[in-house]
Design a protein around this motif. Structure first.
Motif, PDB file in Angstrom:
ATOM      1  N   HIS A 142      50.027  38.590  40.600  1.00  0.00           N
ATOM      2  CA  HIS A 142      49.898  40.006  40.274  1.00  0.00           C
ATOM      3  C   HIS A 142      49.283  40.768  41.449  1.00  0.00           C
ATOM      4  N   PRO A 143      49.813  41.939  41.790  1.00  0.00           N
ATOM      5  CA  PRO A 143      49.322  42.657  42.977  1.00  0.00           C
ATOM      6  C   PRO A 143      47.850  43.036  42.920  1.00  0.00           C
ATOM      7  N   SER A 144      47.306  43.213  41.711  1.00  0.00           N
ATOM      8  CA  SER A 144      45.881  43.526  41.591  1.00  0.00           C
ATOM      9  C   SER A 144      45.063  42.322  41.144  1.00  0.00           C
ATOM     10  N   GLY A 145      45.705  41.153  41.105  1.00  0.00           N
ATOM     11  CA  GLY A 145      45.056  39.960  40.585  1.00  0.00           C
ATOM     12  C   GLY A 145      44.409  39.099  41.648  1.00  0.00           C
ATOM     13  N   PRO A 146      43.874  37.930  41.249  1.00  0.00           N
ATOM     14  CA  PRO A 146      43.090  37.081  42.144  1.00  0.00           C
ATOM     15  C   PRO A 146      43.861  35.927  42.762  1.00  0.00           C
ATOM     16  N   ALA A 147      45.194  35.995  42.793  1.00  0.00           N
ATOM     17  CA  ALA A 147      45.985  34.863  43.295  1.00  0.00           C
ATOM     18  C   ALA A 147      45.613  34.492  44.723  1.00  0.00           C
ATOM     19  N   SER A 148      45.113  35.459  45.500  1.00  0.00           N
ATOM     20  CA  SER A 148      44.757  35.178  46.894  1.00  0.00           C
ATOM     21  C   SER A 148      43.681  34.114  47.011  1.00  0.00           C
ATOM     22  N   LEU A 149      42.862  33.942  45.969  1.00  0.00           N
ATOM     23  CA  LEU A 149      41.829  32.899  46.002  1.00  0.00           C
ATOM     24  C   LEU A 149      42.451  31.505  46.059  1.00  0.00           C
ATOM     25  N   PHE A 150      43.691  31.379  45.614  1.00  0.00           N
ATOM     26  CA  PHE A 150      44.352  30.075  45.553  1.00  0.00           C
ATOM     27  C   PHE A 150      45.444  29.927  46.614  1.00  0.00           C
ATOM     28  N   TYR A 189      33.675  26.700  44.927  1.00  0.00           N
ATOM     29  CA  TYR A 189      33.245  28.030  44.513  1.00  0.00           C
ATOM     30  C   TYR A 189      34.387  28.814  43.857  1.00  0.00           C
ATOM     31  N   LYS A 190      35.568  28.688  44.405  1.00  0.00           N
ATOM     32  CA  LYS A 190      36.710  29.432  43.863  1.00  0.00           C
ATOM     33  C   LYS A 190      37.034  28.988  42.443  1.00  0.00           C
ATOM     34  N   LEU A 191      36.759  27.728  42.156  1.00  0.00           N
ATOM     35  CA  LEU A 191      36.996  27.230  40.801  1.00  0.00           C
ATOM     36  C   LEU A 191      35.942  27.708  39.812  1.00  0.00           C
ATOM     37  N   THR A 192      34.863  28.327  40.291  1.00  0.00           N
ATOM     38  CA  THR A 192      33.860  28.894  39.378  1.00  0.00           C
ATOM     39  C   THR A 192      34.258  30.281  38.897  1.00  0.00           C
ATOM     40  N   THR A 193      35.256  30.895  39.506  1.00  0.00           N
ATOM     41  CA  THR A 193      35.595  32.280  39.188  1.00  0.00           C
ATOM     42  C   THR A 193      36.538  32.361  37.988  1.00  0.00           C
ATOM     43  N   ASP A 195      32.867  37.064  44.496  1.00  0.00           N
ATOM     44  CA  ASP A 195      33.344  36.015  43.602  1.00  0.00           C
ATOM     45  C   ASP A 195      32.383  34.825  43.637  1.00  0.00           C
ATOM     46  N   PHE A 196      31.827  34.575  44.830  1.00  0.00           N
ATOM     47  CA  PHE A 196      30.856  33.499  45.021  1.00  0.00           C
ATOM     48  C   PHE A 196      30.035  33.829  46.268  1.00  0.00           C
TER      49      PHE A 196
END
Length: 524
Positions: free
Chosen positions: A128-136, A163-167, A424-425
């Motif tokens: 999603h363009p406003s979502g958090p996919a960039s973390l992955f 840390y990314k898995l804590t979000t 996010d962390f």
């Protein structure tokens, strides 16, 4: 400092999610000026594939589980839905987690490793363009290797991956409820966290979070129910606190309220102040007709007076910020001050003249009216005055509601706009990669090849303090190119009635309220 990632993170003891002291009684009523809408722009406010802001994460951290989570204090990730997690190869490219036994979603469906695999793939697939996919972005593939084991294969080493898995981006959703390739519209939440979202009354401006009877985890839940009430202004929220209509308020407390509540004669209200990593900044469309000119961005950087903004608008509840990485984190460097020094309209005049830019430069600065607090309008009025008083700019300002502002901002519909960031962390990577890597959350077209190399280099460093020099270089590049202009770093505040306990533990390092910490009556 991150844990030694060559071995597994320490296993957690058996679940202790029940607490008789929180099983009954009146709900704890939490006031907020945040508002949530399910509409064309934001059809799924609490879907982990689309939600990427502190307001929605306030709800999601309390209703969803992740494999690991941020601790009550400190920075080392702790187990949540998992009993153990860690890198299982010498290159730190394979991250393996084992899940707890007996995990169940709030609807009664069983939670297993396949749901974890589904949840992560879903965020990455929907993108999603406003979502958090960039973390992955660094995940090559994720696979459930058994009912209770999931393995993440990374494209390159990443010491920040735990840390990314804590979000809430890594929130585990029910694969039987959530569509694989589209958002779950509306306010429905099916998770395995400590609370369920029992009721969301948009007309009555309140939401109810009840204790999740299916929760299996190691959190001690100190109440039976949370009621969130939504206010149009911080002043209305403060009035409700003083009249005991609500028990606690946090987002957003204005600078004037901080002063009033800190010196209030009402001894039944306590104000808790904590260091914060919230930052505020201007974002520029580096391909826009006006802000696409580096000289324009540089002239703004040479004029803006952060000290005046902090003193006149935020009254000591914030500090000037000269880089995206806030003070208190390893790697912080005052790159913008080192590059431009104190505000200097004369230098800005020379910058524009040498670039052949006609003055005054017409530009609109856009901000959101209902997401970062009532002081935002005053902040942008101050920015307008500073720039226009130089004689070099003809600035207009425009306020837009958040539900329209966010999708337009991330689609680069504005040339210059104000944004905030709650981490996010707690790591310098989280103030660098989300802004400047490919598919960044800003939707910014700005890219820099050196920063593209620095990000993966720093992720190989398990001792995070060693990454400071590299992050310093990245900050210097940002100060030179000015795709963003850092403005200030904020502090965290909670005001509560004096019979509410756990207030000092309720805000985590990402400024998200941990409702389970709140109780009523005597402290533990």
């Amino acid at each position: 400092m991150l844990p030694a990632l060559a071995g597994l993170l320490a296993p957690v003891l058996a679940a202790c999610g029940s607490d008789a002291s929180g099983s009954g009684g009146d709900p704890i009523v939490v006031g907020t000026t945040d508002h949530f809408a399910a509409n064309k722009e934001t059809p799924a406010p609490f879907d982990p594939a689309a939600a990427y802001d502190v307001a929605t994460w306030n709800v999601m951290r309390n209703t969803f589980q992740t494999l690991v989570r941020l601790p009550r204090s400190g920075t080392q990730p702790e187990m949540d839905a998992a009993t153990s997690c860690g890198f299982s190869d010498a290159q730190n490219e394979q991250y393996r987690c084992k899940l707890r036994d007996g995990l169940t979603f709030s609807n009664g469906n069983e939670l297993d490793a396949k749901d974890v695999e589904f949840s992560i793939k879903r965020v990455m697939g929907i993108k999603h363009p406003s979502g958090p996919a960039s973390l992955f972005a660094n995940i090559d593939r994720v696979e459930a290797t058994g009912a209770r084991e999931v393995v993440f294969h990374l494209k390159s080493p990443d010491a920040t991956f735990p840390y990314k898995l804590t979000t809430p981006a890594a929130a585990i959703v029910d694969s039987e409820t959530y569509p694989k390739d589209r958002l779950l519209k509306g306010f429905k939440v099916v998770g395995s966290g400590p609370y369920t979202l029992d009721d969301f009354d948009t007309k009555g401006d309140k939401a109810t979070l009840a204790r999740n009877s299916h929760y299996e985890g190691n959190l001690k839940i100190r109440n039976g129910k949370i009621e969130m009430r939504f206010f149009d202004t911080p002043e209305a929220m403060e009035k409700a606190l003083k009249s005991s209509d609500i028990d606690l308020m946090s987002r957003s407390i204005s600078p004037d309220q901080v002063k009033r509540l800190d010196t209030a004669a009402d001894q039944n209200i306590k104000l808790v102040e904590q260091p914060g990593q919230e930052i505020r900044y201007l974002t520029f469309n580096t391909e826009g007709p006006t802000t696409g000119k580096k000289a324009v961005r540089k002239a703004i950087a040479e004029i803006v007076n952060r000290k005046e903004i902090v003193s006149k608008v935020y009254s000591g509840s914030a500090e000037p910020l000269y880089t995206l990485i806030p003070g208190g984190l390893p790697g912080h460097r005052n790159s913008f001050f080192n590059t431009y020094g104190e505000p200097d309209p004369g230098a800005a005049k020379t910058t524009l003249a040498e670039a052949g830019v006609d003055t005054p430069v017409k530009l609109t600065l856009t901000y959101t009216t209902d997401h970062y607090g009532s002081a935002t309008a005053k902040e942008f009025a101050t920015l307008k005055k500073q720039l226009n008083n130089s004689g070099l700019f003809d600035i207009d300002i425009k306020g837009v509601p958040w539900n329209k502002f966010q999708p337009r901002a991330t689609s680069q519909k504005y040339e210059a706009y104000g944004y905030g960031w709650y981490p996010d962390f707690p790591d310098a990577d989280n103030f660098t990669a989300p802004f400047f890597q490919k598919d960044n959350f800003l939707g910014s077209p700005y890219r820099n090849k050196t920063i593209d190399k620095i990000i993966p280099q720093t992720r190989r460093m398990t001792e995070r303090s060693r990454a400071g020099t590299a992050f310093g270089r990245a900050q210097d590049i940002v100060a030179r190119d000015i795709p963003v202009l850092p403005l200030w770093q904020g502090k965290q505040y909670i005001a509560a009635r004096d019979d509410i306990t756990g207030v000092e533990w309720a805000l985590n390092s990402s400024s998200v309220l941990q409702f389970w910490e709140l109780g009523r009556g005597a402290s533990d």
